[in-house]
Motif scaffolding. Sequence first.
Motif, mmCIF file in Angstrom:
data_model
loop_
_atom_site.group_PDB
_atom_site.id
_atom_site.type_symbol
_atom_site.label_atom_id
_atom_site.label_comp_id
_atom_site.label_asym_id
_atom_site.label_seq_id
_atom_site.Cartn_x
_atom_site.Cartn_y
_atom_site.Cartn_z
ATOM 1 N N ASP A 84 0.833 -1.218 0.000
ATOM 2 C CA ASP A 84 0.000 0.000 0.000
ATOM 3 C C ASP A 84 0.859 1.255 0.000
ATOM 4 O O ASP A 84 0.566 2.228 -0.700
ATOM 5 N N GLN A 85 1.946 1.216 0.784
ATOM 6 C CA GLN A 85 2.841 2.365 0.837
ATOM 7 C C GLN A 85 3.529 2.599 -0.505
ATOM 8 O O GLN A 85 3.657 3.750 -0.973
ATOM 9 N N SER A 86 3.927 1.511 -1.174
ATOM 10 C CA SER A 86 4.577 1.641 -2.490
ATOM 11 C C SER A 86 3.611 2.197 -3.523
ATOM 12 O O SER A 86 3.986 3.063 -4.343
ATOM 13 N N ILE A 87 2.356 1.721 -3.505
ATOM 14 C CA ILE A 87 1.355 2.227 -4.450
ATOM 15 C C ILE A 87 1.114 3.715 -4.218
ATOM 16 O O ILE A 87 1.049 4.516 -5.178
ATOM 17 N N ASN A 122 3.177 5.853 -2.953
ATOM 18 C CA ASN A 122 4.364 6.598 -3.407
ATOM 19 C C ASN A 122 4.341 6.794 -4.926
ATOM 20 O O ASN A 122 4.676 7.875 -5.425
ATOM 21 N N TYR A 123 3.951 5.740 -5.672
ATOM 22 C CA TYR A 123 3.869 5.856 -7.124
ATOM 23 C C TYR A 123 2.818 6.901 -7.521
ATOM 24 O O TYR A 123 3.044 7.731 -8.407
ATOM 25 N N LEU A 124 1.655 6.847 -6.865
ATOM 26 C CA LEU A 124 0.579 7.786 -7.195
ATOM 27 C C LEU A 124 0.966 9.231 -6.864
ATOM 28 O O LEU A 124 0.640 10.169 -7.610
ATOM 29 N N GLU A 125 1.671 9.406 -5.737
ATOM 30 C CA GLU A 125 2.130 10.748 -5.370
ATOM 31 C C GLU A 125 3.143 11.280 -6.384
ATOM 32 O O GLU A 125 3.132 12.479 -6.739
ATOM 33 N N ASN A 126 4.009 10.404 -6.861
ATOM 34 C CA ASN A 126 4.994 10.822 -7.863
ATOM 35 C C ASN A 126 4.315 11.238 -9.169
ATOM 36 O O ASN A 126 4.711 12.222 -9.817
ATOM 37 N N ILE A 127 3.277 10.477 -9.551
ATOM 38 C CA ILE A 127 2.530 10.817 -10.770
ATOM 39 C C ILE A 127 1.858 12.175 -10.624
ATOM 40 O O ILE A 127 1.892 13.036 -11.527
ATOM 41 N N GLU A 128 1.242 12.379 -9.460
ATOM 42 C CA GLU A 128 0.554 13.653 -9.206
ATOM 43 C C GLU A 128 1.534 14.806 -9.208
ATOM 44 O O GLU A 128 1.256 15.892 -9.755
ATOM 45 N N ASN A 158 4.028 3.751 -19.029
ATOM 46 C CA ASN A 158 3.617 2.336 -19.036
ATOM 47 C C ASN A 158 4.305 1.514 -17.956
ATOM 48 O O ASN A 158 3.712 0.602 -17.382
ATOM 49 N N LYS A 159 5.555 1.838 -17.671
ATOM 50 C CA LYS A 159 6.273 1.083 -16.642
ATOM 51 C C LYS A 159 5.634 1.280 -15.274
ATOM 52 O O LYS A 159 5.511 0.333 -14.495
ATOM 53 N N VAL A 160 5.229 2.527 -14.980
ATOM 54 C CA VAL A 160 4.594 2.802 -13.694
ATOM 55 C C VAL A 160 3.262 2.074 -13.591
ATOM 56 O O VAL A 160 2.905 1.514 -12.556
ATOM 57 N N LYS A 176 0.010 -2.243 -11.262
ATOM 58 C CA LYS A 176 -0.825 -3.422 -11.520
ATOM 59 C C LYS A 176 -0.238 -4.664 -10.846
ATOM 60 O O LYS A 176 -0.959 -5.477 -10.246
ATOM 61 N N HIS A 177 1.092 -4.794 -10.942
ATOM 62 C CA HIS A 177 1.767 -5.938 -10.322
ATOM 63 C C HIS A 177 1.598 -5.909 -8.797
ATOM 64 O O HIS A 177 1.325 -6.945 -8.173
ATOM 65 N N LEU A 178 1.751 -4.721 -8.208
ATOM 66 C CA LEU A 178 1.595 -4.596 -6.753
ATOM 67 C C LEU A 178 0.171 -4.932 -6.314
ATOM 68 O O LEU A 178 -0.031 -5.594 -5.289
ATOM 69 N N LYS A 179 -0.809 -4.507 -7.074
ATOM 70 C CA LYS A 179 -2.203 -4.813 -6.730
ATOM 71 C C LYS A 179 -2.481 -6.313 -6.852
ATOM 72 O O LYS A 179 -3.235 -6.877 -6.053
ATOM 73 N N THR A 180 -1.860 -6.947 -7.854
ATOM 74 C CA THR A 180 -2.008 -8.411 -7.993
ATOM 75 C C THR A 180 -1.408 -9.128 -6.791
ATOM 76 O O THR A 180 -2.003 -10.066 -6.250
ATOM 77 N N GLN A 181 -0.198 -8.697 -6.378
ATOM 78 C CA GLN A 181 0.445 -9.289 -5.211
ATOM 79 C C GLN A 181 -0.397 -9.087 -3.956
ATOM 80 O O GLN A 181 -0.530 -10.003 -3.129
ATOM 81 N N LYS A 182 -1.007 -7.924 -3.836
ATOM 82 C CA LYS A 182 -1.860 -7.646 -2.679
ATOM 83 C C LYS A 182 -3.069 -8.574 -2.660
ATOM 84 O O LYS A 182 -3.452 -9.104 -1.599
#
Length: 502
Positions: free
Chosen positions: A169-172, A174-180, A195-197, A202-208
């Motif tokens: 959740d923390q990694s997701i 962080n990614y969203l904050e960087n995009i914003e 696309n990489k982000v 997507k990979h993190l959500k699958t793992q979750k």
Amino acid sequence: MRYVQGHNREQETMFPSVMDDYVTEDNPVRFLDAYVDTLDLLKLGFTHADPQAIGRKPYNPADLLKLYIYGYLNRVRSSRMLEKETIKNLEVIWLLRGLRPDFKTIADFRKDNKGALKKVHREFVLYCRELNLFALELIAIDGSKFAAVNHTRKVFSKKKIEKMIKEIDQSINNYLENIEQNDKNEMGASHSVDNKVKKKIKHLKTQKSILQGYKAELDETGETQIALTDPECRIMRTGHKGQDACYNVQSAVDSKHKLVVDFDITNEGNDLHQLDNMTNRVKELFQIESFKAVADLGYFEKNEIKNCQDNHVECYLPEGNKSQNSKKGLYTIKDFQYDAENDCFICPAKRQLKGTRIRVHSGKNEKDYWTAACRKCQQKSKCTTSKDVRHLYRWEQEGIIDEMRQRVKENPEIIAARRDIVEHPFGTIKYTMGHYYFLCKGLEMVKTEMSLSFLAYNMKRVMNIIGVKQLISIIKMYKMKTRDFKCYFPFCPIKVYKMAVL
């Protein structure tokens, strides 16, 4: 140059024409071969022990059993490695008379004969008893962790799952904050997300989602851990690695020659509930009424000790200091003297703590001892941090534990002998025979593996104690039923002598 020279590889040589000449008379494979030939493989339940009249001819299970025992005696446990031994090892070529089963046949034999292989271990133990190699007076019990076919990364507990979900959740975020932040830096311009982000999120959500599935499965089954490669193994504390995915191997060892009487395997991480189980296995195997059992403090569980006492097993276990008061510098229960005649405790201030009500704690009925004089006692600060009084709790069957404590105090040599008796087999199997990890998966299969290891260990011990030639002579006397049997082995008990001559 002046060196010891080998033979010319192109020169013709005359090898012995008889295969039997390649193996000396005192070679252990001769005893292995002779002993397996005495077993009733059909009665033990081996597949193909009674081959069908039609269809493809199977390998004799006796030959494959000999191959496995030889392998475990010589640090070769893999089916593929055993296949190679049938080609290059002269002892194996002699033992199997030139047969070369492939690795799949070898592996399937172990898989298809789980119960039968365990019975072979028990048969050899009973054979050792007939040779008077067990005293059955003092049995030492201990457990050791053996690594499973499962990496620690693929074992999940609830605590580990919750921690990993939190990190995801923390990694997701962080990614969203960087995009914003990138969008703001671009003055609100519309840009497609990299696309990489996207793939990473997507990979993190699958793992979750997968981890949440594991957590739901743990909640449903009530288990504490879930392992992916070998579902029945568990993370356990080990001596040198800290923790690993393991099985807990329990063994009962006789004090006379350090031969393993019986064993069991559990996926419980501690030994608290294994004492009664192991002593019962010994009694069931040998049909004996009573004996002494010694174990380390990891087995100290009062209900287990009581069950052993009721079953006529005299226990010797040291008691660890689990009191939190000792860490605080306060009086522990050992500083209080119990008066059995008056059913009270005498505190360090020489006051009596009387028993009143009964409480149930951890499934045991315990009596509560206290005194009102505690409130005004000058030593209260050394006794308890409670604002009221100090309470002591005594189990209603504590007398059994008191008797054991007295036995341990009077016989410290038994506790001291435990390590030499029971840790010897584990050390030999792990570091001499190379079996410190399992090759198979699942509780039943690792029990099968362990039965072969303990069988090989016992055979190695017996061959060292008696000698290969002497053992082969005993087996021949069994077959011949001659009255000269006892002259071959004068230490053999009269029971075996009668069996041989009947």
